[in-house]
Design a protein around this motif. Structure first.
Motif, mmCIF file in Angstrom:
data_model
loop_
_atom_site.group_PDB
_atom_site.id
_atom_site.type_symbol
_atom_site.label_atom_id
_atom_site.label_comp_id
_atom_site.label_asym_id
_atom_site.label_seq_id
_atom_site.Cartn_x
_atom_site.Cartn_y
_atom_site.Cartn_z
ATOM 1 N N LEU A 193 41.498 41.205 57.029
ATOM 2 C CA LEU A 193 40.780 42.040 56.056
ATOM 3 C C LEU A 193 40.823 41.515 54.623
ATOM 4 C CD1 LEU A 193 42.175 45.390 57.487
ATOM 5 C CD2 LEU A 193 39.838 44.525 57.767
ATOM 6 N N HIS A 194 41.809 40.732 54.271
ATOM 7 C CA HIS A 194 41.936 40.290 52.880
ATOM 8 C C HIS A 194 41.585 38.824 52.670
ATOM 9 C CE1 HIS A 194 44.628 43.979 52.021
ATOM 10 N NE2 HIS A 194 43.380 44.206 51.667
ATOM 11 N N VAL A 196 38.787 37.544 52.057
ATOM 12 C CA VAL A 196 37.860 37.346 50.940
ATOM 13 C C VAL A 196 38.621 37.161 49.617
ATOM 14 C CG1 VAL A 196 37.499 39.791 50.370
ATOM 15 C CG2 VAL A 196 35.638 38.174 50.018
ATOM 16 N N ALA A 291 38.524 43.303 49.343
ATOM 17 C CA ALA A 291 37.943 43.394 50.692
ATOM 18 C C ALA A 291 36.480 43.806 50.564
ATOM 19 C CB ALA A 291 38.697 44.408 51.558
ATOM 20 N N GLU A 293 33.944 44.824 53.582
ATOM 21 C CA GLU A 293 33.726 44.984 55.022
ATOM 22 C C GLU A 293 32.451 45.785 55.254
ATOM 23 O OE1 GLU A 293 36.142 44.051 57.631
ATOM 24 O OE2 GLU A 293 36.667 42.751 55.970
ATOM 25 N N ARG A 371 36.702 51.825 59.872
ATOM 26 C CA ARG A 371 36.477 50.392 60.089
ATOM 27 C C ARG A 371 37.416 49.815 61.150
ATOM 28 N NH1 ARG A 371 36.729 46.301 61.609
ATOM 29 N NH2 ARG A 371 36.630 44.224 60.657
ATOM 30 N N HIS A 418 33.635 41.261 58.590
ATOM 31 C CA HIS A 418 34.043 40.809 57.264
ATOM 32 C C HIS A 418 32.840 40.162 56.577
ATOM 33 C CE1 HIS A 418 37.832 41.530 59.265
ATOM 34 N NE2 HIS A 418 37.597 40.559 60.133
ATOM 35 N N ASP A 421 33.128 37.293 54.185
ATOM 36 C CA ASP A 421 33.475 35.972 54.726
ATOM 37 C C ASP A 421 32.407 35.435 55.673
ATOM 38 O OD1 ASP A 421 35.909 36.834 53.627
ATOM 39 O OD2 ASP A 421 36.566 37.596 55.572
ATOM 40 N N ASN A 423 31.551 36.794 58.495
ATOM 41 C CA ASN A 423 32.155 36.926 59.830
ATOM 42 C C ASN A 423 31.693 38.229 60.478
ATOM 43 O OD1 ASN A 423 35.663 36.993 60.981
ATOM 44 N ND2 ASN A 423 33.773 37.052 62.124
#
Lengths: 508, 508
Positions: A193-194, A196, A291, A293, A371, A418, A421, A423
Motif C-alpha cells: 500500500l505504501h 507510491v 497512498a 488506491e 479496500r 495501487h 503504481d 498496478n
C-alpha cells in the motif's frame, strides 16, 4: 512457524472447491505439464537421521497435521506432498541443511509466512520444506539512520510495532502483515500500500545474508545506504522467490514515522478522472502523498454485499470508481487543511463527485477495510480468477472493461489496486468454477497485457502459477540469462523447483 | 561525444603533476600489478575497415587529438593508449561493434561523459573506446506516471531541463550534471545530492536496454513501476561500471517537480550535534527534507582561500562544522515557516551555533557553491588523495579525526559529503605528492573502513583505482560469485577489463 493471525481470511468451503479445481487446471493445462523431476532423490530414513543429528528434535517435523498445513497455501489452492518440514534456528543450520540436500539432490522449498498468492511457498511434490519462522530476532536498529537488521523470519507487523517505539516504520505495508515474514517479503519483492511513497524493496533493502544451494553463506548484510563496490548481487535474490537461495538476514532502510496521517475517500465517475486526480495529487499533495488506491463499483458492491459491518461512505448511491488518498506528514492541522483544499478543488474542477475525509482513526480503518476487504469478499462470492497486472496507467482500466464485455453476465469483473503504481488487481468472480469462463480469460489476459507492454505479475511473483507464462513479460534473451544464472547458482536445481522459470528451460 | 561543459573544473598544472604521480603509484603498487592481458588482440587495419563498413565514416575516430582526450579522464589522473574511438548512433551499431570485438577478442571500454573519479571510463591499454554520446534521444515521457525513457548518451542536465517543462525532475543531481550521461550515471550507480530524498538508482531505474559482450541485446526496457516476473537482471548492470555490457537505453521514474525549495546554511560546533540535527531534520522536516550535506572547517577554509567570489555566510568566525539543509515541497510560505521554526528550535536547543536561510535563488546558489566547490578548491591546493567512504553515521567523522592525528601538520584532512546518506568524502591535501604521506594513508584508510563495516566506495565505484581493494568491502564468497557472473556474461573478458574486479580472479 508463524501463526496466520487474524489478518488473512480462510475461504469458505464453497470457494475451496472452486479454487481447488482451478489449481488442477493450472497443473493440467495444455501449456504446462509438470512432472516430478526424476533427478531429485526421495527422502529416506538416513536423511531423517541426519537432520535429527544437526537440528533440535522438535524442529524436524514429520507430524501429519503440521505437514498438512505447511503443504498447502493459505488460499488452499496449491497443495504439495512433502514428508518433511524443517525449522532451522539460525543461518548455520540453514547452511547445513542445504549443503546436505544439495549433495543428496533433495529438492527444497523455502517457506516464510506462506501468504503468497502464486503457489511459490508450498511444495509441488515431495520437496523438503525449510521454514525460517524460528529465525525471528531483531539484530539491531541504527537510531540515527533508521537502518534495521533482522532475521528473515520476523513477521512484518512485529517489525513495524518494534519500529513504532523508535519513531520509524517499515517501508512496506500489506494486508498479510500479521502473518507474512520479512524474508518472504524480500524474496517476493512485495509491493503493497505504501509503494507510491517509499518505493520498491530494491531501493530499501540495504543488505542480505543468503544461503546458496550448496550451503555457501553469502554475507551481503551491509547496513549502509550507499555501497558501490562491485556488482550489487543482493538484487538477484530480491524477487527470485527462493529459487536462488534462502534469505536468512535482512538489512533495511526504514523511514521516519511521521506524526500526522490523513485519509480521504473519494468518488469519481470515470477512469480518466481517476488518472487526472492522480496527477494532481502527485503535484498538489506531493511530499505528503503516501497512498493512492482505487476500486471500481463492482468491487465496492461485492464488499458491501459480502462483508459484515462494512458501510458505504456515500450511502445514497454507488459510484463508478472510488479512490483512497492517504497523506503522511509532520503537521496534522496543516496536512489536513492541505487535503481539504485538494478535495474542494477536485470537486470544483469536476474530478470527483463526492468525497469525505476520515474524522478519526476508526473512520480511517473503516475506509481501509473497504479496500483491504476486497480479497476476502471475492473469496466469499464463489470462484475467483485472480490476476495482478502492471500496466501503463492510461491503459490500466481498459482490460477490466474489455474483460467484462468478453465475459458478459457470466462473470463479475472487479478492478482495484495501487493506481499510483500502475498496478491493477483484476479479479473475475463466478458463482462456480467454469471451464468456458476460464477459456475466455486465459491466455487472453496475458496476451493483452503483453501487447500493452505490461507485466503479468506486478507484485505477486510468478511462483508455480505463472512460471510458464514468463515469456509474456520478458524477452527470450532475458529469460535465457535468468536460466544461466539459476544454473550457475544452483546447478542441481534443488531450490524451489518448478517455480518462476518454465520447466522447458531445464530440459536437455 | 559530449562536451565537458562548464561544470567540471580542469585542474591546474601543479595538481596534474601531483595526481599523475599518484596514478603511477596505483599502477605500480605491491598489491596490484596490471599487465596487458595477452589474450586480447591488437587492432589492425582489417578491424578498422570492418568498423568503417558498419559505422558512419565520421564515427570511426583515429585522429590523435580526439583520441587523446578520450584516453584521459577529466582529472587527468588515468591515461590509456587506445588507437580507436567509435561513436555508435544506435543500439544496432553497438551490438555489431561488440559482436565483432568479442569474436576478435578486442577489449572495449564503454564511455559516456567521462566524468568518473576512479579511472573506470578510460582505457588502461589499447582498448577500443565505445562512446555512446551520439545516442542522446529522449524516447518518451509518460506524463501521468512521470516515467522517462531515453538513450544512454543523454546528458543529465539536458534530461532535467526537458523534465522541468513537464513539472518533473531527475531523481539524481550531481556536480558533473552538465557533462555526465545517464548511461554512465546508471553504470556507476551515481548517488549525488538528492539521494536522501529520492533514493538509489536501484529504486528509480525501471528498465534498461543493454548490449552484452557477444552483441546480444537484452531488452529489459520496461517502463512499469512494478514487475515481478523473474529475476530483476537490470540490477546487475546498475553499478557494474560497464564490465558486464553497454547500457544503451534507460527507463527511469522521475518525481514530480515541486514548486517550493528552501535552503538553510547552519553552523555546528561538534559532530554529535550534526548527527542529532540529522535525526531531528528527518523527524521534524520529514516529508520536505531533500538534502542534508555537511562540511568541516578545513573544507570551508580551503574553499574561502582558493575559490574566487565565495563568501562565508558567517563572516565573523570559522565554525567546526557546516550543514546545508534543503527542503522541497508544494507550499513556499508554509515550507519556509517550517524551516524557520526548525532553525529556531535547533538554535534554542543548542544544536547549532548560527544559521541562515537563503533569501533568494542567488543566495541559495552561493551556499551550494561552497559545498560543490570543495573538489575544485582541493585541486587548486596541490596534491589531493581522494576517498569516498560509506560508514555508519555515528562513526563517520572519526576517520577524519584519526587521519589528521596520524598525518599531523604534513597534510590538511578535509571531511565533507552526504551526511544524510552516511557518505563521507575524505580528502587529504598536501602541497606536493609525498610518498611518506601516501604510506600513512593506505592501506590504513581501507583497513579502518573495513573494520567499521563501511564501504570503500560509497558512490564513485571501484574502476581501476580500487579494483584490487574490493575485498575490504565484500566477502570472498561474494566476490567469487561476481567473478562467476562476469565469466558467464562476458566469457572473453573484453568488457572494460582491469576494472571493478581484481585481476587475480582471472588468473588460471
Amino acid at each position: 512457524m508463524a501463526s496466520r493471525g487474524g489478518v488473512l481470511h480462510r475461504p469458505n468451503k464453497e470457494s475451496l472447491i472452486a479454487t481447488s479445481r482451478i489449481h488442477q487446471r493450472s497443473f493440467g493445462s495444455t501449456t504446462i505439464n509438470i512432472q516430478r523431476n526424476p533427478s531429485f532423490s526421495m527422502i529416506n530414513s538416513d536423511d531423517i537421521n541426519y537432520f535429527r543429528d544437526i537440528l533440535d528434535d522438535n524442529t524436524v517435523i514429520q507430524d501429519e497435521d503440521r505437514l498438512s498445513s505447511a503443504n498447502i497455501d493459505w488460499m488452499r489452492k496449491y497443495k504439495g506432498s512433502s514428508k518433511l518440514l524443517l525449522l532451522p534456528k539460525d543461518t548455520d543450520e540453514v547452511s547445513k541443511i542445504l549443503r546436505y540436500c544439495n549433495s543428496r539432490r533433495l529438492a527444497v522449498v523455502p517457506q516464510g509466512g506462506n501468504t503468497g498468492l502464486v503457489g511459490g511457498s508450498v511444495p509441488v511434490y515431495d520437496e523438503v520444506i525449510v521454514n525460517v519462522g524460528l529465525m525471528n530476532k531483531i539484530i539491531s536498529l541504527d537510531k540515527v539512520s533508521g537502518i534495521l537488521k533482522c532475521e528473515a523470519g520476523c513477521i512484518l507487523q512485529n517489525l513495524d510495532s518494534f519500529l513504532a517505539n523508535e519513531c520509524y516504520l517499515m517501508p512496506i505495508d500489506l494486508g498479510a502483515k500479521g502473518s507474512c515474514q520479512i524474508g518472504g517479503n524480500v524474496s517476493t519483492n512485495a509491493g503493497g500500500l505504501h509503494f507510491v511513497r517509499y518505493g520498491s524493496l530494491h531501493g530499501n533493502v540495504l543488505g542480505l545474508e543468503v544461503v546458496l544451494a550448496d550451503g555457501t553463506v553469502l554475507d551481503m548484510l551491509g547496513s549502509l545506504r550507499k555501497d558501490n563496490t562491485g556488482y550489487d548481487l543482493k538484487h538477484l535474490f530480491i524477487g527470485s522467490e527462493g529459487t536462488l537461495g534462502i534469505i536468512t538476514k535482512v538489512s533495511i532502510l526504514t523511514p521516519a514515522r511521521l506524526s500526522s496521517t490523513n485519509l480521504a475517500f473519494l468518488a469519481c465517475e470515470d477512469y480518466s478522472s481517476c488518472q487526472e486526480l492522480l496527477l494532481k495529487a502527485k503535484r498538489g499533495l506531493g511530499e505528503v502523498l503516501s497512498a493512492f488506491e482505487f476500486l471500481d463499483t463492482n468491487s465496492m458492491d461485492l464488499v458491501l454485499d459480502k462483508l459484515e459491518g462494512v458501510r458505504n461512505p456515500f450511502p445514497s448511491s454507488l459510484h463508478k470508481f472510488y479512490v483512497l488518498i492517504e497523506t503522511t506528514g509532520t503537521d496534522d492541522s496543516y496536512d489536513r487543511a492541505k487535503l481539504e483544499t485538494f478535495l474542494v478543488n477536485s470537486m470544483e474542477g469536476g474530478l470527483i463527485s463526492d468525497g469525505v475525509i476520515a474524522q478519526d482513526i476508526n473512520q480511517a480503518s473503516s475506509f481501509w477495510r473497504i479496500r483491504e476487504g476486497i480479497t476476502e469478499a471475492l473469496m466469499k462470492a464463489g470462484a475467483v480468477y485472480k490476476y495482478d497486472l502492471s500496466l501503463p496507467v492510461e491503459k490500466l482500466y481498459d482490460i477490466v472493461v474489455e474483460m467484462q464485455l468478453r465475459l458478459g453476465s457470466s462473470a463479475k469483473v472487479c478492478g482495484y489496486g495501487h493506481l499510483g503504481d500502475g498496478n491493477l488487481h483484476l479479479n473475475i468472480s463466478t458463482p462456480n468454477y467454469d471451464d468456458n469462463v476460464f477459456a475466455q480469460i486465459e491466455p487472453f489476459v496475458y496476451e493483452w497485457t503483453a501487447e500493452h507492454r505490461g507485466s503479468i505479475s506486478a507484485e505477486h511473483g510468478l511462483g508455480l502459477m505463472k512460471a510458464d507464462k514468463i515469456h509474456y513479460s520478458k524477452s527470450t534473451e532475458t529469460v535465457r540469462l535468468m536460466a544461466s544464472i539459476k544454473k550457475l547458482v544452483d546447478p542441481n536445481g534443488i531450490m524451489n523447483p518448478y517455480k518462476v522459470l518454465p520447466q522447458s528451460i531445464y530440459s536437455p
